[in-house]
Design a protein around this motif. Structure first.
Motif, short mmCIF file in Angstrom:
data_model
loop_
_atom_site.label_atom_id
_atom_site.label_comp_id
_atom_site.label_asym_id
_atom_site.label_seq_id
_atom_site.Cartn_x
_atom_site.Cartn_y
_atom_site.Cartn_z
N TYR A 5 6.14 -4.48 -3.68
CA TYR A 5 4.99 -4.16 -4.47
C TYR A 5 5.17 -2.74 -4.70
O TYR A 5 5.72 -1.96 -4.37
N ALA A 6 3.93 -2.45 -5.67
CA ALA A 6 3.51 -0.94 -5.81
C ALA A 6 2.20 -0.79 -5.83
O ALA A 6 1.37 -1.66 -5.98
N LYS A 7 1.84 0.30 -5.19
CA LYS A 7 0.29 0.59 -4.92
C LYS A 7 0.22 1.75 -6.06
O LYS A 7 0.97 3.00 -5.78
N LEU A 8 -0.77 1.61 -7.07
CA LEU A 8 -0.88 2.63 -7.95
C LEU A 8 -2.23 3.40 -7.77
O LEU A 8 -3.01 2.92 -7.05
N LYS A 9 -2.13 4.70 -8.23
CA LYS A 9 -3.45 5.54 -8.05
C LYS A 9 -4.39 5.05 -9.12
O LYS A 9 -4.69 5.75 -10.20
N ARG A 10 -4.78 3.82 -8.74
CA ARG A 10 -6.11 3.40 -9.74
C ARG A 10 -6.87 2.46 -8.73
O ARG A 10 -6.59 2.19 -7.75
N ASP A 11 -8.34 2.33 -9.16
CA ASP A 11 -9.46 1.66 -8.40
C ASP A 11 -9.17 0.16 -8.43
O ASP A 11 -9.28 -0.39 -7.55
N GLU A 12 -9.03 -0.40 -9.70
CA GLU A 12 -8.82 -1.66 -9.96
C GLU A 12 -7.48 -2.20 -9.98
O GLU A 12 -6.54 -1.53 -10.49
N ILE A 13 -7.31 -3.32 -9.08
CA ILE A 13 -6.04 -4.09 -8.91
C ILE A 13 -4.84 -2.90 -8.41
O ILE A 13 -3.97 -2.92 -9.39
N PRO A 14 -4.93 -2.02 -7.52
CA PRO A 14 -4.18 -0.91 -7.30
C PRO A 14 -2.81 -1.65 -6.62
O PRO A 14 -1.79 -1.00 -6.94
N ASN A 15 -2.56 -2.70 -6.20
CA ASN A 15 -1.35 -3.36 -5.99
C ASN A 15 -0.81 -4.36 -6.80
O ASN A 15 -1.54 -5.21 -7.10
N VAL A 16 0.33 -3.99 -7.17
CA VAL A 16 1.02 -5.06 -8.42
C VAL A 16 2.47 -5.27 -7.62
O VAL A 16 2.95 -4.52 -6.93
N ILE A 17 2.95 -6.41 -8.21
CA ILE A 17 4.23 -6.90 -7.75
C ILE A 17 5.13 -6.24 -8.75
O ILE A 17 4.97 -6.24 -9.65
N LEU A 18 6.14 -5.58 -8.01
CA LEU A 18 7.37 -5.09 -8.75
C LEU A 18 8.45 -6.00 -8.86
O LEU A 18 8.98 -6.40 -10.08
#
Length: 284
Positions: A5-18
Protein backbone atom coordinates in the motif's frame (compact mmCIF):
# COMPACT_ATOMS: atom_id res chain seq x y z
CA UNK A 1 -1.09 -13.04 0.95
CA UNK A 2 1.04 -9.92 0.52
CA UNK A 3 -0.26 -6.51 -0.51
CA UNK A 4 1.72 -3.28 -0.80
CA UNK A 5 0.00 0.00 0.00
CA UNK A 6 0.85 3.68 -0.10
CA UNK A 7 -0.30 6.27 2.38
CA UNK A 8 -0.81 9.60 0.63
CA UNK A 9 -0.70 13.09 2.11
CA UNK A 10 -4.40 13.71 1.69
CA UNK A 11 -7.44 13.53 3.95
CA UNK A 12 -9.76 11.47 1.78
CA UNK A 13 -8.83 7.83 1.20
CA UNK A 14 -5.16 8.28 2.16
CA UNK A 15 -4.39 4.53 1.92
CA UNK A 16 -4.34 3.06 -1.57
CA UNK A 17 -3.16 -0.23 -3.03
CA UNK A 18 0.05 -0.08 -5.04
CA UNK A 19 0.48 -3.80 -5.72
CA UNK A 20 -2.03 -6.54 -5.00
CA UNK A 21 -1.07 -10.11 -4.12
CA UNK A 22 -0.72 -11.13 -7.76
CA UNK A 23 1.73 -8.31 -8.44
CA UNK A 24 4.10 -8.69 -5.48
CA UNK A 25 7.04 -10.76 -6.69
CA UNK A 26 10.08 -11.95 -4.73
CA UNK A 27 12.29 -8.98 -5.61
CA UNK A 28 9.65 -6.53 -4.46
CA UNK A 29 9.07 -8.45 -1.24
CA UNK A 30 12.79 -8.39 -0.42
CA UNK A 31 12.64 -4.61 -0.16
CA UNK A 32 10.34 -5.01 2.86
CA UNK A 33 12.27 -7.71 4.71
CA UNK A 34 13.93 -6.39 7.91
CA UNK A 35 17.23 -7.88 9.09
CA UNK A 36 18.20 -9.22 12.49
CA UNK A 37 14.94 -9.29 14.44
CA UNK A 38 16.13 -12.09 16.72
CA UNK A 39 18.99 -9.94 18.00
CA UNK A 40 16.90 -6.84 18.71
CA UNK A 41 17.32 -4.93 21.97
CA UNK A 42 14.65 -3.20 24.01
CA UNK A 43 14.43 0.49 23.20
CA UNK A 44 15.58 2.85 25.97
CA UNK A 45 14.09 6.35 25.85
CA UNK A 46 17.27 7.71 27.43
CA UNK A 47 19.77 5.72 25.40
CA UNK A 48 20.94 6.05 21.80
CA UNK A 49 18.14 6.83 19.35
CA UNK A 50 19.84 4.89 16.55
CA UNK A 51 22.62 2.32 16.30
CA UNK A 52 24.74 1.07 13.43
CA UNK A 53 24.26 -2.66 13.89
CA UNK A 54 21.43 -3.19 16.36
CA UNK A 55 17.66 -3.08 15.97
CA UNK A 56 15.40 -1.79 18.75
CA UNK A 57 12.01 -3.12 19.75
CA UNK A 58 9.08 -1.96 21.86
CA UNK A 59 5.94 -3.86 22.78
CA UNK A 60 2.79 -1.97 21.87
CA UNK A 61 -0.26 -1.87 24.10
CA UNK A 62 -3.62 -2.77 22.61
CA UNK A 63 -4.71 0.87 22.35
CA UNK A 64 -1.39 1.83 20.73
CA UNK A 65 -1.80 -0.92 18.15
CA UNK A 66 -5.36 0.26 17.53
CA UNK A 67 -4.11 3.79 16.80
CA UNK A 68 -1.80 2.41 14.13
CA UNK A 69 -4.69 0.44 12.65
CA UNK A 70 -6.73 3.64 12.59
CA UNK A 71 -4.12 5.26 10.32
CA UNK A 72 -2.99 2.36 8.14
CA UNK A 73 -4.71 -0.52 6.38
CA UNK A 74 -3.58 -3.65 8.25
CA UNK A 75 -6.02 -6.33 7.09
CA UNK A 76 -5.68 -7.59 3.53
CA UNK A 77 -9.11 -9.20 3.65
CA UNK A 78 -10.45 -5.70 3.03
CA UNK A 79 -8.16 -5.10 0.05
CA UNK A 80 -10.78 -6.07 -2.51
CA UNK A 81 -13.04 -3.32 -1.20
CA UNK A 82 -10.36 -0.64 -0.95
CA UNK A 83 -10.10 2.01 -3.63
CA UNK A 84 -6.99 1.33 -5.72
CA UNK A 85 -7.32 4.34 -7.98
CA UNK A 86 -7.19 8.09 -7.74
CA UNK A 87 -3.48 8.45 -6.97
CA UNK A 88 -2.09 8.96 -10.46
CA UNK A 89 -1.93 12.69 -9.84
CA UNK A 90 -0.68 12.23 -6.28
CA UNK A 91 2.84 11.08 -7.16
CA UNK A 92 4.60 13.74 -5.10
CA UNK A 93 2.26 13.18 -2.13
CA UNK A 94 3.36 9.65 -1.25
CA UNK A 95 4.19 9.70 2.45
CA UNK A 96 4.77 6.03 3.37
CA UNK A 97 4.70 2.75 1.50
CA UNK A 98 4.12 -0.46 3.41
CA UNK A 99 3.66 -4.18 2.88
CA UNK A 100 0.98 -6.08 4.76
CA UNK A 101 1.08 -9.84 5.22
CA UNK A 102 -0.90 -12.10 7.55
CA UNK A 103 1.97 -11.92 10.04
CA UNK A 104 3.43 -8.42 9.91
CA UNK A 105 3.59 -4.93 8.43
CA UNK A 106 6.78 -3.41 7.00
CA UNK A 107 6.92 0.37 6.60
CA UNK A 108 9.19 2.62 4.57
CA UNK A 109 9.24 6.39 4.80
CA UNK A 110 9.32 8.23 1.50
CA UNK A 111 11.47 11.33 1.89
CA UNK A 112 11.52 14.30 -0.51
CA UNK A 113 14.95 13.26 -1.76
CA UNK A 114 13.43 9.99 -3.03
CA UNK A 115 11.07 11.73 -5.41
CA UNK A 116 12.95 11.84 -8.72
CA UNK A 117 10.97 14.54 -10.47
CA UNK A 118 11.44 14.65 -14.24
CA UNK A 119 15.00 13.35 -14.22
CA UNK A 120 16.53 11.49 -17.14
CA UNK A 121 18.90 8.60 -16.52
CA UNK A 122 21.54 6.47 -18.22
CA UNK A 123 21.40 2.70 -17.99
CA UNK A 124 24.42 0.57 -18.88
CA UNK A 125 24.36 -2.48 -21.08
CA UNK A 126 26.31 -3.25 -24.24
CA UNK A 127 26.06 0.46 -24.80
CA UNK A 128 24.57 3.34 -22.78
CA UNK A 129 20.80 3.67 -23.03
CA UNK A 130 19.14 6.98 -22.24
CA UNK A 131 15.89 6.81 -20.31
CA UNK A 132 13.68 9.82 -20.89
CA UNK A 133 12.76 11.97 -17.88
CA UNK A 134 9.95 10.48 -15.87
CA UNK A 135 8.46 10.69 -12.40
CA UNK A 136 9.79 8.01 -10.07
CA UNK A 137 9.85 7.11 -6.40
CA UNK A 138 13.21 5.73 -5.30
CA UNK A 139 12.89 3.01 -2.65
CA UNK A 140 15.66 2.77 -0.06
CA UNK A 141 16.66 -0.71 1.17
CA UNK A 142 16.16 -0.19 4.95
CA UNK A 143 12.83 -0.96 6.59
CA UNK A 144 11.97 1.96 8.89
CA UNK A 145 9.40 0.10 11.00
CA UNK A 146 8.31 -3.53 11.24
CA UNK A 147 5.39 -4.68 13.41
CA UNK A 148 4.62 -8.29 14.26
CA UNK A 149 0.84 -8.49 14.37
CA UNK A 150 0.57 -11.38 16.83
CA UNK A 151 3.00 -10.07 19.46
CA UNK A 152 2.36 -6.36 18.70
CA UNK A 153 6.14 -5.91 18.89
CA UNK A 154 7.49 -3.01 16.83
CA UNK A 155 11.06 -3.13 15.48
CA UNK A 156 13.12 -0.21 14.15
CA UNK A 157 16.69 1.05 13.73
CA UNK A 158 15.93 4.75 14.16
CA UNK A 159 13.36 5.96 16.66
CA UNK A 160 13.04 9.23 14.78
CA UNK A 161 12.17 7.53 11.48
CA UNK A 162 9.85 5.00 13.10
CA UNK A 163 7.95 7.61 15.14
CA UNK A 164 7.34 9.62 11.98
CA UNK A 165 5.35 6.63 10.70
CA UNK A 166 3.69 5.63 13.98
CA UNK A 167 2.98 8.58 16.24
CA UNK A 168 2.14 6.19 19.08
CA UNK A 169 5.90 5.67 19.47
CA UNK A 170 6.23 9.39 20.18
CA UNK A 171 3.45 9.00 22.73
CA UNK A 172 5.30 5.99 24.18
CA UNK A 173 8.41 8.17 24.58
CA UNK A 174 6.45 11.06 26.11
CA UNK A 175 4.57 8.85 28.57
CA UNK A 176 7.71 7.08 29.79
CA UNK A 177 9.86 10.19 30.15
CA UNK A 178 7.00 12.21 31.68
CA UNK A 179 6.58 9.60 34.41
CA UNK A 180 10.30 9.67 35.18
CA UNK A 181 10.30 13.49 35.26
CA UNK A 182 7.46 13.49 37.77
CA UNK A 183 9.32 11.01 39.96
CA UNK A 184 12.54 13.06 39.84
CA UNK A 185 10.86 16.36 40.63
CA UNK A 186 8.99 14.79 43.57
CA UNK A 187 12.14 15.07 45.72
CA UNK A 188 11.69 17.60 48.51
CA UNK A 189 14.69 19.62 47.32
CA UNK A 190 12.50 20.90 44.47
CA UNK A 191 9.82 23.52 44.99
CA UNK A 192 7.53 23.13 41.97
CA UNK A 193 4.38 24.64 43.46
CA UNK A 194 4.22 27.14 40.59
CA UNK A 195 5.33 24.76 37.82
CA UNK A 196 3.38 22.30 35.68
CA UNK A 197 5.53 19.20 35.24
CA UNK A 198 3.96 18.56 31.82
CA UNK A 199 5.96 21.57 30.60
CA UNK A 200 9.29 19.78 31.09
CA UNK A 201 11.01 19.61 27.70
CA UNK A 202 12.12 16.23 26.26
CA UNK A 203 15.77 17.24 26.72
CA UNK A 204 15.24 18.07 30.39
CA UNK A 205 13.34 14.82 30.95
CA UNK A 206 16.41 12.99 29.71
CA UNK A 207 18.69 15.08 31.93
CA UNK A 208 16.54 14.36 34.99
CA UNK A 209 16.84 10.64 34.30
CA UNK A 210 20.64 10.90 33.94
CA UNK A 211 20.98 12.59 37.33
CA UNK A 212 19.56 9.53 39.02
CA UNK A 213 21.05 7.05 36.56
CA UNK A 214 24.40 7.95 34.97
CA UNK A 215 25.46 10.44 37.66
CA UNK A 216 24.01 8.53 40.64
CA UNK A 217 23.16 11.81 42.44
CA UNK A 218 20.95 11.24 45.49
CA UNK A 219 18.72 14.31 45.74
CA UNK A 220 17.19 12.89 48.92
CA UNK A 221 20.54 13.13 50.74
CA UNK A 222 21.03 16.35 52.76
CA UNK A 223 24.82 16.31 52.33
CA UNK A 224 24.46 16.04 48.56
CA UNK A 225 21.96 18.90 48.50
CA UNK A 226 24.35 21.02 50.59
CA UNK A 227 27.18 20.38 48.13
CA UNK A 228 24.92 21.36 45.22
CA UNK A 229 24.02 24.59 47.04
CA UNK A 230 27.68 25.38 47.71
CA UNK A 231 28.49 24.67 44.06
CA UNK A 232 25.73 27.07 42.97
CA UNK A 233 27.19 29.80 45.22
CA UNK A 234 30.71 29.18 43.93
CA UNK A 235 29.66 29.83 40.36
CA UNK A 236 27.24 32.65 41.28
CA UNK A 237 24.08 30.76 40.37
CA UNK A 238 22.30 32.56 43.20
CA UNK A 239 18.83 32.28 41.66
CA UNK A 240 18.77 28.49 41.76
CA UNK A 241 18.17 28.07 45.50
CA UNK A 242 15.51 29.84 47.53
CA UNK A 243 15.13 28.97 51.23
CA UNK A 244 17.38 25.92 50.76
CA UNK A 245 15.19 24.52 48.00
CA UNK A 246 15.46 24.64 44.21
CA UNK A 247 12.55 26.74 43.04
CA UNK A 248 11.28 25.82 39.58
CA UNK A 249 8.70 28.07 37.92
CA UNK A 250 9.54 27.38 34.27
CA UNK A 251 11.35 24.96 32.01
CA UNK A 252 14.12 27.56 31.60
CA UNK A 253 14.66 27.62 35.38
CA UNK A 254 14.75 23.83 35.40
CA UNK A 255 17.46 23.94 32.71
CA UNK A 256 19.57 26.25 34.86
CA UNK A 257 19.04 24.06 37.92
CA UNK A 258 20.08 20.95 35.99
CA UNK A 259 23.24 22.77 34.84
CA UNK A 260 24.12 23.21 38.51
CA UNK A 261 23.11 19.73 39.66
CA UNK A 262 25.10 18.04 36.88
CA UNK A 263 28.21 20.17 37.51
CA UNK A 264 28.24 21.90 34.13
CA UNK A 265 30.28 24.89 35.35
CA UNK A 266 34.00 24.67 35.83
CA UNK A 267 37.16 26.78 35.92
CA UNK A 268 39.52 26.41 32.98
CA UNK A 269 42.88 25.49 34.52
CA UNK A 270 44.73 27.01 31.58
CA UNK A 271 43.01 30.41 31.40
CA UNK A 272 41.28 30.59 34.82
CA UNK A 273 38.06 31.47 32.97
CA UNK A 274 34.73 30.17 34.22
CA UNK A 275 33.37 27.80 31.59
CA UNK A 276 30.15 25.91 30.98
CA UNK A 277 30.08 22.44 29.44
CA UNK A 278 27.36 21.77 26.88
CA UNK A 279 27.18 18.17 28.11
CA UNK A 280 28.65 16.19 30.98
CA UNK A 281 29.46 12.54 31.47
CA UNK A 282 31.52 10.34 33.75
CA UNK A 283 34.88 9.22 32.41
CA UNK A 284 35.30 6.38 34.89
Amino acid sequence: MSVIYAKLKRDEIPNVILFNEDQVDEKLSLLFTPPGLKNSIEYDCYGPQSLNDEIFHVDLLNDQWQKIKDVYETDNSRAAHLDNSGYADQYANIDVIYRVTSDAISFKNIRPSQLALQQGSLEWGDRPVFEAPSEKVLIDPPVDLYINKASKRAYFKSFRNASRIAWVLKEFFDDATQQHAEEALAFDVFNIAEFDVTEVSPRNRKRLARIKGDFDIDLDDSRTVKRISEYADKYERTDVFENNRIKICSNAELTEALDVISGSFYTNEVTDDVMKATSTRKLH
